[in-house]
Design a protein around this motif. Structure first.
Motif: not given
Length: 94
Positions: A40, A64, A37, A24, A20-21
Motif C-alpha cells: 500500500a 508499503s 499493509c 489509499v 489495504i493495498s
C-alpha cells in the motif's frame, strides 16, 4: 483503494482491522484502526485536522509506504499519531 474489513471488531476497544493495498487515502474516520499493509501507498488526512488521530500499520506482504516510513519486512509495524499540526510516528522492526 483495496480495503477488506477483517471481522467486526478487532478487540474490546472497537478498533477495526482492515487489509489495504494500492493507493489509499485515509480520512478522519479511519482514526484508531489497525491496517494490515499489502503493498500500500498511504496518504494520511490533513495534518491540521489530525489532533488525536492515530492508526497502526502492520506488514502483511509487499512493500508499503506510510508517512515517509517504509514497511517492507515481516514484523515491521508503525504507529502514527496526529497532534493537530503534524504527524508523529514510530516504527518497530522485528
Amino acid at each position: 483503494m483495496a480495503s477488506t474489513k477483517i471481522g467486526v471488531k478487532g478487540h474490546w476497544g472497537g478498533c477495526y482491522i482492515e487489509e489495504i493495498s494500492g493507493a489509499v487515502t485515509l480520512t478522519a474516520s479511519d482514526s484508531g484502526k489497525i491496517f494490515l499493509c499489502a503493498g500500500a501507498t498511504v496518504t494520511l488526512p490533513a495534518a491540521a485536522d489530525s489532533a488525536g488521530w492515530n492508526a497502526t500499520f502492520i506488514y502483511k506482504s509487499g512493500s508499503s509506504s506510510v508517512n515517509s516510513l517504509t514497511i517492507d519486512a515481516s514484523g515491521d509495524m508503525a504507529i502514527i499519531v496526529g497532534d493537530g499540526s503534524t504527524f508523529q510516528s514510530g516504527k518497530s522492526i522485528a
